[in-house]
Design an enzyme around this catalytic site. Structure first.
Site, PDB file in Angstrom:
ATOM      1  N   ASP A 125       0.908  -1.141   0.000  1.00 46.97           N
ATOM      2  CA  ASP A 125       0.000   0.000   0.000  1.00 46.97           C
ATOM      3  C   ASP A 125       0.950   1.194   0.000  1.00 46.97           C
ATOM      4  OD1 ASP A 125      -1.424   2.271   0.800  1.00 46.97           O
ATOM      5  OD2 ASP A 125      -2.976   1.040   1.710  1.00 46.97           O
ATOM      6  N   HIS A 126       1.146   1.808  -1.144  1.00 48.14           N
ATOM      7  CA  HIS A 126       2.272   2.731  -1.242  1.00 48.14           C
ATOM      8  C   HIS A 126       2.119   3.956  -0.345  1.00 48.14           C
ATOM      9  CE1 HIS A 126      -0.168   4.978  -4.185  1.00 48.14           C
ATOM     10  NE2 HIS A 126       0.661   5.978  -4.031  1.00 48.14           N
ATOM     11  N   HIS A 132      -5.669   2.915   0.926  1.00 42.11           N
ATOM     12  CA  HIS A 132      -4.945   4.083   1.442  1.00 42.11           C
ATOM     13  C   HIS A 132      -5.699   4.813   2.558  1.00 42.11           C
ATOM     14  CE1 HIS A 132      -2.718   3.181  -2.061  1.00 42.11           C
ATOM     15  NE2 HIS A 132      -3.285   4.001  -2.917  1.00 42.11           N
TER      16      HIS A 132
HETATM   17  C1  BG6 Z   1      -3.172   4.555  -6.600  1.00 39.41           C
HETATM   18  C2  BG6 Z   1      -4.506   4.589  -7.275  1.00 39.41           C
HETATM   19  O1  BG6 Z   1      -3.152   3.578  -5.599  1.00 39.41           O
HETATM   20  O2  BG6 Z   1      -2.877   5.819  -6.032  1.00 39.41           O
HETATM   21  C3  BG6 Z   1      -4.568   5.702  -8.292  1.00 39.41           C
HETATM   22  O3  BG6 Z   1      -4.753   3.347  -7.908  1.00 39.41           O
HETATM   23  C4  BG6 Z   1      -4.138   7.020  -7.700  1.00 39.41           C
HETATM   24  O4  BG6 Z   1      -5.872   5.806  -8.859  1.00 39.41           O
HETATM   25  C5  BG6 Z   1      -2.808   6.861  -6.981  1.00 39.41           C
HETATM   26  O5  BG6 Z   1      -4.014   7.968  -8.746  1.00 39.41           O
HETATM   27  C6  BG6 Z   1      -2.409   8.126  -6.262  1.00 39.41           C
HETATM   28  O6  BG6 Z   1      -1.139   7.990  -5.695  1.00 39.41           O
HETATM   29  P1  BG6 Z   1      -0.360   9.263  -5.191  1.00 39.41           P
HETATM   30  O7  BG6 Z   1       0.859   8.702  -4.537  1.00 39.41           O
HETATM   31  O8  BG6 Z   1      -0.061  10.095  -6.408  1.00 39.41           O
HETATM   32  O9  BG6 Z   1      -1.261   9.979  -4.250  1.00 39.41           O
END
Ligand code: BG6
Length: 513
Positions: free
Chosen positions: A204-205, A267
């Site tokens: 979950d980045h 997230h």
């Molecule tokens: C991803 C989603 O997990 O997170 C995307 O699948 C989204 O739809 C992205 O655009 C957003 O990541 P960040 O790090 O740019 O907020």
């Protein structure tokens, strides 16, 4: 935060207690399935290069790409090169690149192709021999989940999933972890039949973002926030993840998923868990998981989901001063699609600390601007020794943790406006990462890939958290499927009217970050 709980087999020289020692991965390789995809080009390959550039990868580190392309090793190297040049965070250094590129291998093939996996086995064995990767290999599944069973089955069938002696094999799974509770369980069965729990890293980045980890630092390293971190002082919490982009070229993925599954299930519920949890006994994966799980298991859904949730779909409008089409005009989106691109939900957490405090979670594409933040909104003072007119411009005290962009935190409180009268207005006290620290923040994927290679699990959600998150979301998604359609909102505003009405019913309003 994860100096503790590290697999020291990866790097026997590292003392996990010593913060001055850089966390350098031991001998290993990373094998990426889906190496031609967007995520791999924009995030994974650049992160690998950035780690190499920061000296955090071992000298023999090797990167193996697996995809259905007729590429030679040089073609693969060129693709990585282009991705790194375009997307890496740190500057391009020829000597770092040359050393890294010596470890590139490409294996062409299909996920159902036994010969391809046999070639992969030979490639990995060759790396152990020539580059000293020591039998340590991480398999990153950057592919649609429907292919997981094939790939995991092949890894097992070709002896790639099992490690000998002290060496390790790990599997990295990208979200979505299933489509609902039932499919998440199925997926977990597939993975857990082949890899033991400690070898499975679910990405979950958001948990790799510095500012997300800072939620724990802010709460548990300080003494001034915890005493007011409860329903006696907190009126409500707003967690917002707003994006100004549309779905780009991701129609195939997005249309079957929608905003709630795409980011709330993972997230935003993870953010909520970090904001709401009790202090863990330490920052090891097991201790964090216990506390996050307790929060997720205590979530209470509103009885009337129609009144306390909202969803929308972007229509034509504006983005960054440019006219843009709506979701239904996007390439490969059926004109009858009812997929939501905006979702807002109201949850409560049934614990002594949080009883009666609503948590509002919202996310959307093509909103006013890109911003992710957690705003803890405090109750008004129980008594104000001022007249109403003196405090007309006084809102709620708030602590806003700015996840991105403009990383930092803001404390909002009332102060006297200079002058001869007593007039009170909201002011902000600001902490900005850029102003307070010289170091720039690593990308989330740098941190997470390094943690995979180190075998350091605190920043990866466990299966139990995934299941609990689906248990929260499934009833909402089912309700939406049976009741109406998402409301259209023009691109460039803050979502559908129904989202504002949802908060107004509670006597509250959304922040306009
Ligand atoms: C991803 C989603 O997990 O997170 C995307 O699948 C989204 O739809 C992205 O655009 C957003 O990541 P960040 O790090 O740019 O907020």
């Amino acid at each position: 935060m994860s100096q503790l709980g590290v697999d020291n087999h990866s790097n026997p020289l590292r003392d996990p207690q010593d913060r001055r020692m850089p966390r350098i991965a031991g001998p290993c390789s990373l094998v990426i399935f889906g190496v031609t995809g967007d995520l791999s080009r924009k995030k994974l390959m650049p992160a690998v290069y950035d780690l190499a550039n920061r000296g955090l990868l071992p000298p023999g580190f090797s990167l193996v790409g697996f995809a259905r392309r007729d590429w030679a090793h040089q073609d693969f190297a060129q693709i990585v090169h282009d991705a790194v040049k375009e997307h890496s965070r740190t500057g391009f250094r020829e000597e770092v690149w040359n050393q890294l590129a010596e470890g590139f291998r490409f294996v062409p093939g299909d996920f159902s192709d036994d010969d391809a996996f046999e070639r992969l086995r030979l490639t990995v064995a060759e790396l152990d021999e020539v580059r000293g990767t020591g039998g340590n290999h991480a398999f990153y599944l950057s592919i649609p989940p429907r292919f997981f069973p094939d790939v995991i089955g092949q890894l097992k069938a070709h002896g790639l999933a099992e490690a000998d002696g002290e060496s390790w094999r790990r599997v990295v799974v990208e979200k979505p972890f299933g489509h609902d509770l039932a499919s998440a369980r199925e997926l977990n069965d597939v993975v857990s039949q082949v890899f033991p729990p400690e070898a499975v890293f679910r990405i979950d980045h958001y948990l790799g973002k510095e500012t997300v980890q800072n939620i724990l630092a802010l709460r548990f390293a300080n003494n001034m926030f915890e005493p007011v971190w409860n329903g006696r002082y907190v009126d409500h919490v707003q967690i917002t993840m707003a994006e100004d982009i549309g779905i780009g070229g991701r129609a195939g993925y997005y249309d079957s998923i929608g905003a709630a599954r795409d980011v709330i299930q993972n997230h935003l519920l993870q953010l909520m868990a970090l904001v709401a949890m009790e202090d863990p006994i330490n920052f090891e994966a097991g201790s964090l998981r216990i506390e996050k799980q307790k929060v997720l298991a205590s979530v209470q859904l509103p009885d009337d989901l129609g009144r306390h949730t909202a969803r929308g779909q972007y229509a034509a409008g504006w983005a960054g001063g440019v006219k843009v089409g709506g979701y239904l005009d996007e390439k490969d989106i059926p004109s009858s699609s009812t997929t939501e691109t905006f979702a807002a939900i109201r949850l409560e957490i049934g614990t002594r600390r949080w009883g009666g405090v609503p948590f509002f979670l919202r996310t959307g594409k093509r909103l006013g601007r890109r911003v992710t933040e957690v705003a803890v909104m405090f109750k008004k003072a129980p008594h104000l020794p001022f007249t109403d007119t003196q405090t007309e411009a006084l809102g709620r005290n708030a602590l806003v943790m700015r996840i991105q962009p403009d990383e930092g935190a803001t404390l909002r409180f009332g102060a006297k406006v200079p002058g001869t009268a007593m007039e009170i207005r909201d002011v902000n006290m600001d902490f900005a990462y850029g102003g307070a620290f010289v170091e720039s923040s690593p990308e989330a994927y740098e941190r997470l890939i390094l943690d995979v290679l180190l075998g350091d699990p605190p920043l990866f959600p466990q299966h139990e958290e995934v299941e609990l998150s689906w248990q929260i979301l499934d009833p909402i998604i089912d309700y939406w499927a049976k009741h109406g359609q998402p409301e259209q909102y023009p691109s460039g505003i803050w979502g559908p009217k129904s989202a504002d009405e949802m908060l107004a019913r509670d006597g509250r309003s959304w922040r306009r970050p």
